[in-house]
Design a protein around this motif. Structure first.
Motif, PDB file in Angstrom:
ATOM      1  N   ASN A 175      19.820   4.148  37.504  1.00 43.66           N
ATOM      2  CA  ASN A 175      18.814   4.543  36.515  1.00 43.66           C
ATOM      3  C   ASN A 175      17.412   4.292  37.061  1.00 43.66           C
ATOM      4  O   ASN A 175      16.520   3.850  36.355  1.00 43.66           O
ATOM      5  CB  ASN A 175      19.027   3.761  35.217  1.00 43.66           C
ATOM      6  CG  ASN A 175      18.148   4.281  34.093  1.00 43.66           C
ATOM      7  OD1 ASN A 175      17.907   5.476  33.979  1.00 43.66           O
ATOM      8  ND2 ASN A 175      17.654   3.372  33.263  1.00 43.66           N
ATOM      9  N   THR A 177      13.943   5.166  37.979  1.00 44.56           N
ATOM     10  CA  THR A 177      12.873   6.120  37.703  1.00 44.56           C
ATOM     11  C   THR A 177      11.555   5.359  37.744  1.00 44.56           C
ATOM     12  O   THR A 177      11.540   4.127  37.847  1.00 44.56           O
ATOM     13  CB  THR A 177      13.038   6.774  36.310  1.00 44.56           C
ATOM     14  OG1 THR A 177      12.740   5.795  35.303  1.00 44.56           O
ATOM     15  CG2 THR A 177      14.455   7.304  36.093  1.00 44.56           C
ATOM     16  N   THR A 180      11.457   2.579  35.187  1.00 46.61           N
ATOM     17  CA  THR A 180      12.199   1.325  35.365  1.00 46.61           C
ATOM     18  C   THR A 180      11.743   0.564  36.602  1.00 46.61           C
ATOM     19  O   THR A 180      12.399  -0.382  37.033  1.00 46.61           O
ATOM     20  CB  THR A 180      13.717   1.603  35.460  1.00 46.61           C
ATOM     21  OG1 THR A 180      13.979   2.492  36.545  1.00 46.61           O
ATOM     22  CG2 THR A 180      14.239   2.210  34.178  1.00 46.61           C
ATOM     23  N   SER A 193      16.177  -2.920  34.764  1.00 45.23           N
ATOM     24  CA  SER A 193      17.350  -2.182  34.260  1.00 45.23           C
ATOM     25  C   SER A 193      18.523  -2.163  35.236  1.00 45.23           C
ATOM     26  O   SER A 193      19.362  -1.265  35.190  1.00 45.23           O
ATOM     27  CB  SER A 193      16.943  -0.739  33.906  1.00 45.23           C
ATOM     28  OG  SER A 193      17.920  -0.117  33.112  1.00 45.23           O
ATOM     29  N   HIS A 196      22.239  -2.110  33.694  1.00 40.51           N
ATOM     30  CA  HIS A 196      22.743  -1.052  32.812  1.00 40.51           C
ATOM     31  C   HIS A 196      24.017  -0.370  33.293  1.00 40.51           C
ATOM     32  O   HIS A 196      24.987  -0.230  32.559  1.00 40.51           O
ATOM     33  CB  HIS A 196      21.653   0.000  32.595  1.00 40.51           C
ATOM     34  CG  HIS A 196      22.128   1.161  31.771  1.00 40.51           C
ATOM     35  ND1 HIS A 196      22.524   2.345  32.342  1.00 40.51           N
ATOM     36  CD2 HIS A 196      22.320   1.283  30.446  1.00 40.51           C
ATOM     37  CE1 HIS A 196      22.916   3.162  31.378  1.00 40.51           C
ATOM     38  NE2 HIS A 196      22.796   2.551  30.229  1.00 40.51           N
ATOM     39  N   ARG A 197      24.044   0.065  34.559  1.00 46.23           N
ATOM     40  CA  ARG A 197      25.205   0.826  35.045  1.00 46.23           C
ATOM     41  C   ARG A 197      26.461  -0.043  35.092  1.00 46.23           C
ATOM     42  O   ARG A 197      27.543   0.400  34.701  1.00 46.23           O
ATOM     43  CB  ARG A 197      24.910   1.411  36.430  1.00 46.23           C
ATOM     44  CG  ARG A 197      26.040   2.305  36.954  1.00 46.23           C
ATOM     45  CD  ARG A 197      25.701   2.807  38.343  1.00 46.23           C
ATOM     46  NE  ARG A 197      26.819   3.536  38.910  1.00 46.23           N
ATOM     47  CZ  ARG A 197      26.921   4.858  38.954  1.00 46.23           C
ATOM     48  NH1 ARG A 197      25.979   5.601  38.414  1.00 46.23           N
ATOM     49  NH2 ARG A 197      27.948   5.445  39.509  1.00 46.23           N
ATOM     50  N   GLU A 214      21.756   7.602  30.226  1.00 44.62           N
ATOM     51  CA  GLU A 214      20.505   7.560  30.976  1.00 44.62           C
ATOM     52  C   GLU A 214      19.819   8.923  30.989  1.00 44.62           C
ATOM     53  O   GLU A 214      18.598   9.019  30.943  1.00 44.62           O
ATOM     54  CB  GLU A 214      20.747   7.133  32.437  1.00 44.62           C
ATOM     55  CG  GLU A 214      21.474   5.799  32.583  1.00 44.62           C
ATOM     56  CD  GLU A 214      22.970   6.003  32.737  1.00 44.62           C
ATOM     57  OE1 GLU A 214      23.514   6.869  32.014  1.00 44.62           O
ATOM     58  OE2 GLU A 214      23.588   5.326  33.547  1.00 44.62           O
ATOM     59  N   ARG A 215      20.608   9.983  31.057  1.00 45.73           N
ATOM     60  CA  ARG A 215      20.033  11.305  31.298  1.00 45.73           C
ATOM     61  C   ARG A 215      19.607  12.010  30.015  1.00 45.73           C
ATOM     62  O   ARG A 215      19.276  13.178  30.028  1.00 45.73           O
ATOM     63  CB  ARG A 215      21.036  12.171  32.068  1.00 45.73           C
ATOM     64  CG  ARG A 215      21.379  11.611  33.432  1.00 45.73           C
ATOM     65  CD  ARG A 215      22.283  12.529  34.226  1.00 45.73           C
ATOM     66  NE  ARG A 215      21.644  13.785  34.556  1.00 45.73           N
ATOM     67  CZ  ARG A 215      22.187  14.724  35.331  1.00 45.73           C
ATOM     68  NH1 ARG A 215      23.380  14.532  35.852  1.00 45.73           N
ATOM     69  NH2 ARG A 215      21.556  15.842  35.586  1.00 45.73           N
ATOM     70  N   SER A 241      17.148   9.161  43.733  1.00 43.27           N
ATOM     71  CA  SER A 241      16.183   8.722  42.725  1.00 43.27           C
ATOM     72  C   SER A 241      14.958   8.095  43.384  1.00 43.27           C
ATOM     73  O   SER A 241      13.817   8.326  42.952  1.00 43.27           O
ATOM     74  CB  SER A 241      16.837   7.719  41.776  1.00 43.27           C
ATOM     75  OG  SER A 241      17.939   8.287  41.103  1.00 43.27           O
TER      76      SER A 241
END
Length: 501
Positions: A175, A177, A180, A193, A196-197, A214-215, A241
């Motif tokens: 995630n 970006t 984050t 973050s 999260h995954r 996430e998307r 990413s």
């Protein structure tokens, strides 16, 4: 007709209103079971943290710093209770992720009361905001991105990704970006973050409801590669990413169509706007459609656009910090006072001209202290070496916590493990009054400048290795400091006793 209210009075009333609002935001809503973490009313937006329903500003009463209080709520209390142990284990694993360019997870605990089921976890607070916010401010001020700053940011992000991907098994962020990634006022980059995954993939279907996809954010779709979400996706997801983040950092903003997603045309225009061919080739290699063609995070650190031979000053700083626990806290200042400022520090021969000399008076210890602090914080990572060994993340084997006399939330916190590293050690041995025993005093200075003093009466059977292991076990010392603490204690025993007790 009433006379208009005097301006000073109106100003004072507005000031009182602002003070009242500030007091409301600082109200303490809740405390952790141990009382160390205090949740405030003020909510914070620490970037795009999928799955977290609420994030509040909180106070670490032990360190006196602000942190983030995150809450993850679950609707099915029965399913939550069934998987409680699994959730606990996952957060124990995440607490072991310790890197200067990754937002630190300080603490977590589970609250499974009759009214609700939730996971509460405390993370580091990055007050300067997200990378996306910083880039918008930079563009608003009509400033271009400095190439040196871009390289420094890329190096820090890749340093964190290289660390995550070198773990065994590899940790995939999934995630990454510009929302984050966070930036401090001193240029330090922090990736958030990370949890999260791992959390969303490991949870069973009946507990995934609070984890947001996430998307689902249209404006961030361009950060995810074509293969995202497939069973076989791997670390190359993060490289794609990162490539998009590097492109956005270089051009400050990739234009979107209003609030909708960023188009391929906008990305192509951003790529073509790059004037540096090495930078363009670097970013294109990360954005390859075929994941097998994307380089690893470690290999990207050796790309010609980033790679540079580390200066002797930087190498010396890293070496100094690795052994700082053996030196006094103000060693730089004290050594500077003892040096003849007119003495020659270095000399460069230039025959037939006179040599070029550099004197100690030209070196400011204040500048050295700041440089050492920046290196310690992770602004100048030392990564351009051979691939590091995989970093294992073993399960934390800790005894069950003792029952607290006064629990402030229904579920007690797990056993404490020290997450801060020791930067300085001092040890002293003294004979007891009856001359029958040795009394040990150990002073530890942790990386956040906390001083911890421990005392102990040595037994004839005690060894340096056993004492170090015991201090780690009870959460006084980080596991990574066990070996150097044992060596330090052993040298102290030899100094005072002539042989190890």
């Amino acid at each position: 007709m009433a006379a208009p209210e005097p301006a000073p009075r109106r100003g004072r009333e507005r000031e009182r209103e602002r003070e009242d609002e500030s007091e409301d935001e600082s109200d303490i809503l809740e405390e952790s079971p141990c009382g160390r973490w205090q949740k405030r009313r003020e909510q914070v937006n620490q970037g795009n943290m999928p799955g977290v329903q609420s994030t509040f500003l909180a106070m670490d009463t032990e360190e006196g710093v602000e942190v983030v209080w995150n809450e993850l709520h679950f609707g099915d209390r029965k399913a939550f209770a069934t998987h409680e142990e699994k959730i606990q284990t996952m957060f124990e694993q995440l607490a072991l992720v310790d890197h200067p360019n990754i937002v630190k997870l300080h603490k977590h605990w589970l609250d499974a009361s009759e009214a609700r089921a939730r996971v509460i976890f405390i993370t580091e607070y990055v007050s300067s905001g997200s990378l996306k916010q910083f880039l918008k401010k930079t563009k608003k001020n009509h400033k271009a991105m400095n190439a040196r700053a871009w390289k420094r940011w890329c190096t820090q992000i890749l340093s964190a990704l290289s660390f995550l991907h070198a773990c065994n098994p590899p940790i995939i962020h999934g995630n990454l970006t510009s929302d984050t990634i966070f930036i401090q006022h001193n240029g330090l980059i922090k990736i958030g973050s990370v949890w999260h995954r791992i959390f969303s993939n490991a949870l069973p279907d009946d507990l995934r409801s609070p984890i947001r996809v996430e998307r689902e954010e249209p404006r961030n779709l361009h950060f995810f590669p074509p293969e995202y979400g497939e069973v076989a996706d791997g670390t190359a997801v993060d490289i794609f990413s990162f490539g998009m983040c590097a492109l956005e950092m270089a051009v400050l903003e990739i234009q979107a169509n209003g609030d909708t997603r960023v188009t391929e045309e906008a990305i192509t225009r951003a790529r073509h706007s790059l004037s540096d061919p090495n930078m363009r080739e670097f970013i294109l290699s990360c954005l390859a459609r075929d994941p097998s063609r994307r380089p690893s995070a470690h290999n990207l650190l050796f790309h010609r656009v980033l790679f540079e031979v580390h200066s002797l000053k930087l190498l010396a700083a890293h070496c100094f910090l690795q052994h700082q626990y053996l030196m006094p806290e103000n060693v730089v200042e004290e050594k500077t006072k003892a040096v003849d400022l007119n003495a020659v520090l270095a000399e460069l021969p230039r025959p037939p001209r006179p040599p070029l000399q550099w004197r100690y008076s030209e070196v400011s210890y204040l500048e050295l202290d700041k440089f050492l602090e920046d290196v310690r914080n992770g602004i100048y990572p030392l990564m351009n070496f051979a691939a590091a060994r995989p970093l294992g993340l073993p399960r934390v084997l800790a005894p069950p916590p003792e029952e607290t006399q006064k629990a402030k939330t229904p579920t007690p916190e797990p056993f404490d493990s020290e997450t801060r590293k020791v930067i300085q050690m001092q040890c002293n041995l003294e004979r007891s009054e009856d001359k029958a025993r040795w009394h040990l005093t150990l002073l530890l200075v942790l990386e956040d400048r906390l001083h911890r003093q421990l005392t102990y009466d040595l037994l004839p059977t005690d060894s340096a290795q056993d004492l170090a292991a015991e201090l780690v076990h009870y959460g006084f010392v980080h596991e990574d400091d066990r070996t150097k603490l044992a060596a330090f204690l052993e040298s102290t025993f030899l100094k005072y006793l002539g042989a190890q007790p």
